[in-house]
Enzyme design. Sequence first.
Site, PDB file in Angstrom:
ATOM      1  N   SER A  12       0.840  -1.202   0.000  1.00 35.80           N
ATOM      2  CA  SER A  12       0.000   0.000   0.000  1.00 35.80           C
ATOM      3  C   SER A  12       0.870   1.245   0.000  1.00 35.80           C
ATOM      4  O   SER A  12       1.684   1.458   0.911  1.00 35.80           O
ATOM      5  CB  SER A  12      -0.890   0.015   1.237  1.00 35.80           C
ATOM      6  OG  SER A  12      -1.404   1.320   1.416  1.00 35.80           O
ATOM      7  N   HIS A  37      -1.232  -1.271  -4.272  1.00 34.62           N
ATOM      8  CA  HIS A  37      -2.497  -0.923  -3.611  1.00 34.62           C
ATOM      9  C   HIS A  37      -2.516   0.594  -3.401  1.00 34.62           C
ATOM     10  O   HIS A  37      -1.586   1.169  -2.816  1.00 34.62           O
ATOM     11  CB  HIS A  37      -2.593  -1.666  -2.285  1.00 34.62           C
ATOM     12  CG  HIS A  37      -3.899  -1.508  -1.579  1.00 34.62           C
ATOM     13  ND1 HIS A  37      -5.032  -2.217  -1.934  1.00 34.62           N
ATOM     14  CD2 HIS A  37      -4.262  -0.724  -0.532  1.00 34.62           C
ATOM     15  CE1 HIS A  37      -6.025  -1.883  -1.124  1.00 34.62           C
ATOM     16  NE2 HIS A  37      -5.592  -0.954  -0.272  1.00 34.62           N
ATOM     17  N   ASP A  39      -4.592   3.655  -1.932  1.00 41.99           N
ATOM     18  CA  ASP A  39      -5.648   4.007  -0.976  1.00 41.99           C
ATOM     19  C   ASP A  39      -6.139   5.430  -1.203  1.00 41.99           C
ATOM     20  O   ASP A  39      -5.389   6.389  -0.981  1.00 41.99           O
ATOM     21  CB  ASP A  39      -5.118   3.886   0.450  1.00 41.99           C
ATOM     22  CG  ASP A  39      -4.991   2.445   0.886  1.00 41.99           C
ATOM     23  OD1 ASP A  39      -6.001   1.717   0.812  1.00 41.99           O
ATOM     24  OD2 ASP A  39      -3.883   2.045   1.296  1.00 41.99           O
ATOM     25  N   MET A  41      -8.497   8.345  -0.029  1.00 36.05           N
ATOM     26  CA  MET A  41      -9.258   8.817   1.142  1.00 36.05           C
ATOM     27  C   MET A  41      -9.696  10.245   0.892  1.00 36.05           C
ATOM     28  O   MET A  41      -8.913  11.069   0.393  1.00 36.05           O
ATOM     29  CB  MET A  41      -8.374   8.744   2.384  1.00 36.05           C
ATOM     30  CG  MET A  41      -7.831   7.347   2.645  1.00 36.05           C
ATOM     31  SD  MET A  41      -6.891   7.302   4.169  1.00 36.05           S
ATOM     32  CE  MET A  41      -6.347   5.592   4.167  1.00 36.05           C
ATOM     33  N   HIS A  70      -8.321   1.306  -3.920  1.00 38.80           N
ATOM     34  CA  HIS A  70      -9.240   1.097  -2.797  1.00 38.80           C
ATOM     35  C   HIS A  70      -9.868   2.448  -2.476  1.00 38.80           C
ATOM     36  O   HIS A  70      -9.213   3.321  -1.897  1.00 38.80           O
ATOM     37  CB  HIS A  70      -8.437   0.541  -1.605  1.00 38.80           C
ATOM     38  CG  HIS A  70      -9.205   0.435  -0.336  1.00 38.80           C
ATOM     39  ND1 HIS A  70      -8.621   0.141   0.881  1.00 38.80           N
ATOM     40  CD2 HIS A  70     -10.530   0.577  -0.070  1.00 38.80           C
ATOM     41  CE1 HIS A  70      -9.537   0.109   1.822  1.00 38.80           C
ATOM     42  NE2 HIS A  70     -10.708   0.390   1.277  1.00 38.80           N
ATOM     43  N   MET A  72     -11.966   4.878  -0.482  1.00 39.10           N
ATOM     44  CA  MET A  72     -12.604   5.157   0.814  1.00 39.10           C
ATOM     45  C   MET A  72     -13.210   6.550   0.665  1.00 39.10           C
ATOM     46  O   MET A  72     -12.685   7.536   1.203  1.00 39.10           O
ATOM     47  CB  MET A  72     -11.560   5.093   1.936  1.00 39.10           C
ATOM     48  CG  MET A  72     -11.120   3.658   2.224  1.00 39.10           C
ATOM     49  SD  MET A  72      -9.540   3.551   3.097  1.00 39.10           S
ATOM     50  CE  MET A  72      -8.428   3.569   1.692  1.00 39.10           C
ATOM     51  N   MET A 141     -11.498  -5.810   5.381  1.00 42.17           N
ATOM     52  CA  MET A 141     -10.665  -4.901   6.169  1.00 42.17           C
ATOM     53  C   MET A 141     -10.366  -5.544   7.529  1.00 42.17           C
ATOM     54  O   MET A 141     -11.281  -5.975   8.237  1.00 42.17           O
ATOM     55  CB  MET A 141     -11.387  -3.576   6.413  1.00 42.17           C
ATOM     56  CG  MET A 141     -11.595  -2.704   5.187  1.00 42.17           C
ATOM     57  SD  MET A 141     -10.099  -2.248   4.296  1.00 42.17           S
ATOM     58  CE  MET A 141      -9.182  -1.351   5.552  1.00 42.17           C
ATOM     59  N   ASP A 179      -6.731  -6.475   4.180  1.00 37.27           N
ATOM     60  CA  ASP A 179      -6.081  -5.162   4.231  1.00 37.27           C
ATOM     61  C   ASP A 179      -6.096  -4.628   5.665  1.00 37.27           C
ATOM     62  O   ASP A 179      -7.164  -4.386   6.221  1.00 37.27           O
ATOM     63  CB  ASP A 179      -6.834  -4.212   3.285  1.00 37.27           C
ATOM     64  CG  ASP A 179      -6.210  -2.825   3.201  1.00 37.27           C
ATOM     65  OD1 ASP A 179      -5.153  -2.589   3.804  1.00 37.27           O
ATOM     66  OD2 ASP A 179      -6.805  -1.982   2.495  1.00 37.27           O
TER      67      ASP A 179
HETATM   68  C1  DX5 Z   1      -6.226   1.623   5.605  1.00 35.08           C
HETATM   69  C2  DX5 Z   1      -5.786   1.242   4.209  1.00 35.08           C
HETATM   70  C3  DX5 Z   1      -4.714   0.249   4.170  1.00 35.08           C
HETATM   71  C4  DX5 Z   1      -3.429   0.672   4.828  1.00 35.08           C
HETATM   72  C5  DX5 Z   1      -2.834  -0.539   5.439  1.00 35.08           C
HETATM   73  O1  DX5 Z   1      -7.375   2.393   5.513  1.00 35.08           O
HETATM   74  O2  DX5 Z   1      -6.885   0.731   3.480  1.00 35.08           O
HETATM   75  O3  DX5 Z   1      -4.468  -0.163   2.829  1.00 35.08           O
HETATM   76  O4  DX5 Z   1      -2.488   1.229   3.963  1.00 35.08           O
HETATM   77  O5  DX5 Z   1      -1.733  -0.143   6.162  1.00 35.08           O
HETATM   78  P1  DX5 Z   1      -1.035  -1.145   7.155  1.00 35.08           P
HETATM   79  O6  DX5 Z   1      -0.537  -2.287   6.335  1.00 35.08           O
HETATM   80  O7  DX5 Z   1       0.060  -0.310   7.726  1.00 35.08           O
HETATM   81  O8  DX5 Z   1      -2.051  -1.566   8.166  1.00 35.08           O
HETATM   82 ZN    ZN Z   2      -6.447  -0.168   1.492  1.00 32.27          ZN
END
Ligand code: DX5
Ligand code: ZN
Length: 222
Positions: A12, A37, A39, A41, A70, A72, A141, A179
């Site tokens: 990620s 990956h 993310d 947000m 991903h 969010m 998750m 994840d």
């Molecule tokens: C959290 C993300 C994850 C995050 C995981 O909201 O969706 O992808 O990067 O990070 P680690 O591996 O540090 O838990």
């Molecule tokens: Zn993620």
Amino acid sequence: MSTPRRHRIAPSLLSADFARLGDEVKAVVDAGADWIHFDVMDNHYVPNLTFGPMVCHALRRHTTVPIDVHLMVHPVDALAQAFCQAGADLVSFHPDASTHVDRTLQLIRAEGRHAGLVFNPATPLDVLEWVIDKVDLVLVMSVNPGFGGQSFIDSALRKLERARRIIDASGRDIRLEVDGGIKPDNIRRAADAGADTFVAGSAIFGQPDYKAVIDAMRRALA
Ligand code: DX5
Ligand code: ZN
């Protein structure tokens, strides 16, 4: 009855050095990453803000490995479409963030991308019963979304087992991704529960030698 599934490791970028994202992608792919990956947000669905489709588009030139977006975000549809057009290979969203989950899945697939559904620690898998024919990836998750570096929530293991049963019963080629809080010392438990694709942010980017971590994960999975 389950057949061996090739494991995929998806670092990620959330824990990468944002000032050097292109170099970080190259480094982690050279270290053995299968997917990237990504993310997304929006400071609305989750209390954090990362990057948008323009950054995805810019990174697309730096690698041929699949970009696993991903989302969010809320609302979902416009951004899902923008990421499809920015070169994402897979676009996943949280069903509780979309007003019309079936429509959003159709929208992603109509763009020629793989569509995924993401389930928070307290979110049931119920919607899968109704849309499994339009899903290419199920993401469980194992932390609450929004931040890297959190601890793995154990109830995700039971959810992975349940998701694995649903996927196998469907007979479809659907990946099961986990994840949050994944590290070399717990990745095997997630695999034993049915996961075949593993996101890891801080465990990889938090160490100086990315290859050493990815190799340790593969040894744990072997
Ligand atoms: C959290 C993300 C994850 C995050 C995981 O909201 O969706 O992808 O990067 O990070 P680690 O591996 O540090 O838990
Ligand atoms: Zn993620």
